[in-house]
Design a protein around this motif. Sequence first.
Motif, PDB file in Angstrom:
ATOM      1  N   LEU A  42       0.838  -1.196   0.000  1.00 38.35           N
ATOM      2  CA  LEU A  42       0.000   0.000   0.000  1.00 38.35           C
ATOM      3  C   LEU A  42       0.875   1.249   0.000  1.00 38.35           C
ATOM      4  CD1 LEU A  42      -2.511  -1.125   2.768  1.00 38.35           C
ATOM      5  CD2 LEU A  42      -2.803  -1.302   0.295  1.00 38.35           C
ATOM      6  N   TRP A  43       0.482   2.242  -0.721  1.00 40.23           N
ATOM      7  CA  TRP A  43       1.115   3.560  -0.862  1.00 40.23           C
ATOM      8  C   TRP A  43       2.633   3.534  -1.049  1.00 40.23           C
ATOM      9  CZ3 TRP A  43       3.666   5.335   3.665  1.00 40.23           C
ATOM     10  CH2 TRP A  43       3.280   4.773   4.873  1.00 40.23           C
ATOM     11  N   ALA A  44       3.118   2.657  -1.917  1.00 34.76           N
ATOM     12  CA  ALA A  44       4.545   2.629  -2.262  1.00 34.76           C
ATOM     13  C   ALA A  44       4.947   3.968  -2.889  1.00 34.76           C
ATOM     14  CB  ALA A  44       4.828   1.492  -3.233  1.00 34.76           C
ATOM     15  N   ASN A  45       6.090   4.508  -2.444  1.00 33.10           N
ATOM     16  CA  ASN A  45       6.653   5.756  -2.957  1.00 33.10           C
ATOM     17  C   ASN A  45       5.781   6.986  -2.722  1.00 33.10           C
ATOM     18  OD1 ASN A  45       9.113   4.642  -3.988  1.00 33.10           O
ATOM     19  ND2 ASN A  45       7.872   3.725  -5.619  1.00 33.10           N
ATOM     20  N   LYS A  46       4.796   6.884  -1.857  1.00 35.53           N
ATOM     21  CA  LYS A  46       3.964   8.038  -1.515  1.00 35.53           C
ATOM     22  C   LYS A  46       4.174   8.372  -0.038  1.00 35.53           C
ATOM     23  CE  LYS A  46       0.496   7.732  -5.024  1.00 35.53           C
ATOM     24  NZ  LYS A  46      -0.878   8.055  -5.324  1.00 35.53           N
ATOM     25  N   TYR A  47       3.962   9.630   0.289  1.00 34.04           N
ATOM     26  CA  TYR A  47       4.167  10.113   1.652  1.00 34.04           C
ATOM     27  C   TYR A  47       2.879  10.008   2.465  1.00 34.04           C
ATOM     28  CZ  TYR A  47       8.650  12.011   0.187  1.00 34.04           C
ATOM     29  OH  TYR A  47       9.930  12.149  -0.271  1.00 34.04           O
ATOM     30  N   ASN A  48       3.022   9.571   3.711  1.00 33.10           N
ATOM     31  CA  ASN A  48       1.899   9.424   4.620  1.00 33.10           C
ATOM     32  C   ASN A  48       2.378   9.771   6.027  1.00 33.10           C
ATOM     33  OD1 ASN A  48      -0.674   8.814   5.527  1.00 33.10           O
ATOM     34  ND2 ASN A  48      -0.627   6.673   4.887  1.00 33.10           N
ATOM     35  N   GLY A  49       1.465   9.873   6.957  1.00 32.96           N
ATOM     36  CA  GLY A  49       1.833  10.060   8.348  1.00 32.96           C
ATOM     37  C   GLY A  49       2.272   8.731   8.945  1.00 32.96           C
ATOM     38  N   LEU A  50       2.561   8.741  10.215  1.00 29.69           N
ATOM     39  CA  LEU A  50       2.906   7.517  10.925  1.00 29.69           C
ATOM     40  C   LEU A  50       1.615   6.874  11.413  1.00 29.69           C
ATOM     41  CD1 LEU A  50       5.806   8.976  13.084  1.00 29.69           C
ATOM     42  CD2 LEU A  50       5.962   7.895  10.849  1.00 29.69           C
ATOM     43  N   GLY A  51       1.632   5.576  11.582  1.00 30.28           N
ATOM     44  CA  GLY A  51       0.424   4.965  12.132  1.00 30.28           C
ATOM     45  C   GLY A  51       0.267   3.517  11.757  1.00 30.28           C
ATOM     46  N   GLY A  52      -0.897   2.995  12.099  1.00 27.84           N
ATOM     47  CA  GLY A  52      -1.187   1.604  11.821  1.00 27.84           C
ATOM     48  C   GLY A  52      -2.397   1.133  12.598  1.00 27.84           C
TER      49      GLY A  52
ATOM     50  N   LEU B 203       4.025  21.003   1.045  1.00 27.95           N
ATOM     51  CA  LEU B 203       3.356  19.705   0.946  1.00 27.95           C
ATOM     52  C   LEU B 203       2.794  19.417  -0.447  1.00 27.95           C
ATOM     53  CD1 LEU B 203       1.569  19.627   4.397  1.00 27.95           C
ATOM     54  CD2 LEU B 203       3.363  18.060   3.603  1.00 27.95           C
ATOM     55  N   ALA B 204       2.312  20.442  -1.138  1.00 27.55           N
ATOM     56  CA  ALA B 204       1.726  20.250  -2.472  1.00 27.55           C
ATOM     57  C   ALA B 204       2.746  19.746  -3.482  1.00 27.55           C
ATOM     58  CB  ALA B 204       1.094  21.552  -2.963  1.00 27.55           C
ATOM     59  N   ASP B 205       4.034  19.898  -3.183  1.00 26.51           N
ATOM     60  CA  ASP B 205       5.090  19.472  -4.107  1.00 26.51           C
ATOM     61  C   ASP B 205       5.474  18.003  -3.941  1.00 26.51           C
ATOM     62  OD1 ASP B 205       5.175  22.109  -4.970  1.00 26.51           O
ATOM     63  OD2 ASP B 205       6.790  22.641  -3.582  1.00 26.51           O
ATOM     64  N   TYR B 206       4.862  17.313  -2.991  1.00 28.55           N
ATOM     65  CA  TYR B 206       5.223  15.924  -2.691  1.00 28.55           C
ATOM     66  C   TYR B 206       4.120  14.970  -3.139  1.00 28.55           C
ATOM     67  CZ  TYR B 206       9.215  17.412   0.056  1.00 28.55           C
ATOM     68  OH  TYR B 206      10.409  17.942   0.454  1.00 28.55           O
ATOM     69  N   PRO B 207       4.508  13.735  -3.533  1.00 23.86           N
ATOM     70  CA  PRO B 207       3.499  12.735  -3.886  1.00 23.86           C
ATOM     71  C   PRO B 207       2.883  12.135  -2.613  1.00 23.86           C
ATOM     72  CG  PRO B 207       5.688  11.794  -4.163  1.00 23.86           C
ATOM     73  CD  PRO B 207       5.876  13.253  -3.775  1.00 23.86           C
ATOM     74  N   LEU B 208       1.888  12.835  -2.087  1.00 21.80           N
ATOM     75  CA  LEU B 208       1.228  12.393  -0.871  1.00 21.80           C
ATOM     76  C   LEU B 208       0.235  11.273  -1.185  1.00 21.80           C
ATOM     77  CD1 LEU B 208       0.296  15.875   0.691  1.00 21.80           C
ATOM     78  CD2 LEU B 208       2.359  14.515   1.104  1.00 21.80           C
ATOM     79  N   VAL B 209      -0.086  10.462  -0.183  1.00 25.02           N
ATOM     80  CA  VAL B 209      -1.203   9.547  -0.306  1.00 25.02           C
ATOM     81  C   VAL B 209      -2.413  10.430  -0.619  1.00 25.02           C
ATOM     82  CG1 VAL B 209      -2.651   7.923   0.971  1.00 25.02           C
ATOM     83  CG2 VAL B 209      -0.174   7.876   1.266  1.00 25.02           C
ATOM     84  N   ASP B 210      -3.252   9.977  -1.540  1.00 20.20           N
ATOM     85  CA  ASP B 210      -4.301  10.817  -2.123  1.00 20.20           C
ATOM     86  C   ASP B 210      -5.123  11.633  -1.130  1.00 20.20           C
ATOM     87  OD1 ASP B 210      -3.434   9.700  -4.482  1.00 20.20           O
ATOM     88  OD2 ASP B 210      -5.157   8.379  -4.721  1.00 20.20           O
ATOM     89  N   ASP B 211      -5.584  11.025  -0.044  1.00 19.10           N
ATOM     90  CA  ASP B 211      -6.463  11.747   0.873  1.00 19.10           C
ATOM     91  C   ASP B 211      -5.753  12.826   1.678  1.00 19.10           C
ATOM     92  OD1 ASP B 211      -5.112   9.746   2.355  1.00 19.10           O
ATOM     93  OD2 ASP B 211      -6.685   9.728   3.876  1.00 19.10           O
ATOM     94  N   LEU B 212      -4.421  12.766   1.761  1.00 22.66           N
ATOM     95  CA  LEU B 212      -3.700  13.729   2.601  1.00 22.66           C
ATOM     96  C   LEU B 212      -3.802  15.168   2.100  1.00 22.66           C
ATOM     97  CD1 LEU B 212      -0.433  12.127   3.974  1.00 22.66           C
ATOM     98  CD2 LEU B 212      -2.763  12.025   4.806  1.00 22.66           C
ATOM     99  N   PHE B 213      -4.022  15.352   0.801  1.00 20.11           N
ATOM    100  CA  PHE B 213      -4.142  16.715   0.290  1.00 20.11           C
ATOM    101  C   PHE B 213      -5.318  17.440   0.959  1.00 20.11           C
ATOM    102  CE2 PHE B 213      -1.712  14.662  -3.104  1.00 20.11           C
ATOM    103  CZ  PHE B 213      -0.665  15.560  -3.204  1.00 20.11           C
ATOM    104  N   GLU B 214      -6.363  16.701   1.332  1.00 22.13           N
ATOM    105  CA  GLU B 214      -7.512  17.293   2.022  1.00 22.13           C
ATOM    106  C   GLU B 214      -7.441  17.090   3.530  1.00 22.13           C
ATOM    107  OE1 GLU B 214     -11.455  16.803   0.293  1.00 22.13           O
ATOM    108  OE2 GLU B 214     -10.508  15.801  -1.400  1.00 22.13           O
TER     109      GLU B 214
END
Length: 184
Positions: free
Chosen positions: A48-58, A136-147
């Motif tokens: 899941l979300w390879a090469n995309k930025y996300n927060g920490l968690g699980g 942040l807009a310049d990074y490949p974030l996990v899709d929902d993170l932009f909102e």
Amino acid sequence: MNVAEQGARESSARHLVVPRVLVFLTSVNPESGAREVLLLKGAPTKRLWANKYNGLGGHVEPTEDVYAAAVREVWEEAGLEVKALSLRGVVTIDAGFDEFGRRPGILMFVFVGETTERTFWPSAEGTLTWVAVDALADYPLVDDLFELLPRALEGPFFFGHYAPLPDGTLRYAFQSSGVNPSPS
């Protein structure tokens, strides 16, 4: 109430959820003075979300509450001890029907916190990086993170609901509670 009185096993048609936590730690860069958020770039081999930025968690373990899970995940993924986290939002994620005709979902608890500790340990999950909030807009974030991320960092407490679309993507909807978040 005892275990049998919780009603969790009454019907397989009910929406059952897997609890998860998502944590965003912020810090001020001592050199630039910029506010930054610690993000994890998923390893290229992640399912899941390879090469995309996300927060920490699980996932939340059955033996812990959501706050304990958030603290544990930050420790496991970054080696950082957090002193205070604030719950900023709750998101219900409809994952569609599974192969058994059930409709499992995810209940995600979104936390934020501040830290002065900027050194973290390597993570098997990917590469940890401090990212300027303004960039942040310049990074490949996990899709929902932009909102989701601006709401978590700045807005009042929010509720979210993600629903599947016919093409398999998710539609994101957010609603503010009107309650301002407590300071981290």
